[in-house]
Design an enzyme around this catalytic site. Structure first.
Site, PDB file in Angstrom:
ATOM      1  N   ASP A   9       0.743  -0.771   0.003  1.00  0.00           N
ATOM      2  CA  ASP A   9       0.222   0.407  -0.054  1.00  0.00           C
ATOM      3  C   ASP A   9       0.648   1.356  -0.047  1.00  0.00           C
ATOM      4  O   ASP A   9       1.834   1.888   1.234  1.00  0.00           O
ATOM      5  CB  ASP A   9      -1.033   0.256   1.069  1.00  0.00           C
ATOM      6  CG  ASP A   9      -1.720   1.308   1.426  1.00  0.00           C
ATOM      7  OD1 ASP A   9      -2.580   1.885   0.208  1.00  0.00           O
ATOM      8  OD2 ASP A   9      -2.634   0.911   2.096  1.00  0.00           O
ATOM      9  N   ASP A 109      -2.787   2.307  -6.362  1.00  0.00           N
ATOM     10  CA  ASP A 109      -1.979   2.586  -5.188  1.00  0.00           C
ATOM     11  C   ASP A 109      -1.769   1.642  -4.611  1.00  0.00           C
ATOM     12  O   ASP A 109      -1.188   1.386  -3.340  1.00  0.00           O
ATOM     13  CB  ASP A 109      -1.963   3.690  -4.515  1.00  0.00           C
ATOM     14  CG  ASP A 109      -2.629   3.627  -3.439  1.00  0.00           C
ATOM     15  OD1 ASP A 109      -4.286   2.980  -3.881  1.00  0.00           O
ATOM     16  OD2 ASP A 109      -2.893   4.581  -2.480  1.00  0.00           O
ATOM     17  N   GLU A 110      -2.422   0.367  -5.009  1.00  0.00           N
ATOM     18  CA  GLU A 110      -2.846  -1.097  -3.939  1.00  0.00           C
ATOM     19  C   GLU A 110      -1.922  -2.457  -4.818  1.00  0.00           C
ATOM     20  O   GLU A 110      -2.805  -2.360  -5.948  1.00  0.00           O
ATOM     21  CB  GLU A 110      -3.237  -1.076  -3.574  1.00  0.00           C
ATOM     22  CG  GLU A 110      -3.646  -0.852  -2.050  1.00  0.00           C
ATOM     23  CD  GLU A 110      -5.096  -0.999  -1.265  1.00  0.00           C
ATOM     24  OE1 GLU A 110      -5.484  -2.337  -1.259  1.00  0.00           O
ATOM     25  OE2 GLU A 110      -5.653  -0.534  -1.115  1.00  0.00           O
TER      26      GLU A 110
END
Length: 360
Positions: A9, A109-110
DNA sequence: CGACGTGTAAC
DNA sequence: CCTTTTACACGTCG
């Protein structure tokens, strides 16, 4: 072999990227915003960096509220630039795919990584892989991330949330119950506000209490499927594989300059936002069968209308259907004015049948 | 069973 | 004052 999943993350990703490309704002409180364009400060906060969070500014809050918290302090407000964030995201995902047996990107973003083989099912080795990934991302992009490692996706996700920013948390299978036990139910990924309230009504506040609750009561309140889902979360059970999913739908939504119940005015907005949808439809090379119009009225009530048609990849066709759906909405809801509208295509047909379409 | 509409959740 | 995009479950209807 013991399955091992790693969750990455990125730390306040959008704000961190803005700091990187604008040296003059480094170290300041930074708030990245989605401006809706109605008034100068209408819209919501997408990401606040940690300096901004110290002031109480959080994602999801209105820009107006954030500016009130910022007061006279030195806080930088910037608009989102998804194109830039996606470009950096792509490079990070390429890096990650070199460190994993399989990668599943869940958002810009993960990502989840299956590292079962490379860690030989060993959590000590998995931890070292986590450290290596953090180092590589820092070397290549000057960004920090938080990493969680567990025996499935759910536990890995919960682990990455434990220590932020720049964290690394390893949870072995025998540690899962202790790791989750005292967490409030709303902290469990997949349990939101509504479910939290329903559980609190039953006197259930933590994962441990959820596990110790009467199954027949849970069944009665939530139904069998959701009750089982809740119990699985509380005990850290999850069998979902790490795999990239096909996209199921593509949509765009926008905010009207002013509330309106005029078909032509609202449809004009649909045409505008459909440009972005068309780009995406073409990039993904999908053909769709269902078109939906999403309406959000002045009371923020959301409704959808959809229609299934013959297979097409033409967004102009979607627009024509969308116009009908919108006219139908206003026809059946006289006096209702809209604040926002959206359009969506879905019901994609798999690649074999797409080929048939291309043959024509 | 497919189509349609709503609710919940996460980002 | 209240953004955006996607996923999925569930109820209902024909």
């Amino acid at each position: 072999m013991q399955r091992i999943v790693l969750h990455v993350d990125m730390d306040s990703f959008f704000a961190a990227l803005e700091e990187l490309r604008r040296p003059e704002i480094r170290g300041k409180a930074v708030v990245v915003c989605v401006y809706s364009g109605r008034t100068s400060d209408s819209g919501a906060v997408s990401t606040a960096n940690y300096r901004a969070r110290e002031l109480g500014i959080k994602s999801g809050m209105t820009i107006y509220s954030a500016k009130r918290l910022a007061m006279d302090k030195d806080v930088v407000f910037l608009p989102v630039d998804m194109e830039h964030y996606r470009a950096v995201s792509l490079r990070i995902m390429e890096l990650l795919s070199r460190e994993a047996d399989a990668v599943e990107q869940v958002s810009v973003d993960e990502a989840y990584l299956d590292i079962t083989r490379r860690s030989k099912g060993d959590f000590l080795t998995a931890g070292k892989i986590g450290i290596k990934i953090k180092r590589k991302i820092k070397e290549q992009e000057s960004l920090t991330c938080s990493v969680g490692i567990g025996h499935n996706k759910f536990v890995a996700k919960m682990a990455s949330k434990r220590k932020k920013p720049d964290g690394l948390t390893v949870v072995k299978p025998e540690e899962v119950l202790a790791f989750l036990g005292d967490l409030p139910v709303a902290k469990l990924h997949g349990i939101g506000k509504k479910t939290e309230e329903a559980l609190n009504e039953l006197g259930i506040r933590t994962a441990k209490e959820l596990l110790g609750s009467r199954v027949d009561v849970l069944f009665g309140v939530f139904g069998e499927n959701k009750a089982k889902m809740l119990l699985d979360k509380a005990s850290g059970i999850d069998d979902e594989p790490v795999e990239q999913h096909e996209m199921q739908q593509i949509s765009r939504i926008g905010t009207l300059k002013h509330d309106s119940d005029d078909v032509d005015f609202v449809f004009q907005k649909i045409k505008e936002i459909s440009v972005g949808m068309k780009e995406n439809v073409e990039k993904r090379k999908v053909a769709f069968r269902t078109v939906s119009v999403i309406t959000i009225d002045t009371q923020l009530e959301t409704r959808t209308r959809s229609e299934t048609i013959a297979l097409t990849d033409d967004v102009e066709v979607a627009l024509a259907v969308g116009r009908r759906l919108l006219a139908g909405f206003f026809g059946e809801n006289p006096g209702i004015a809209l604040r926002r509208v959206g359009i969506r295509v879905s019901n994609f047909v798999d690649k074999k049948k797409q080929r048939t379409l291309g043959d024509f």
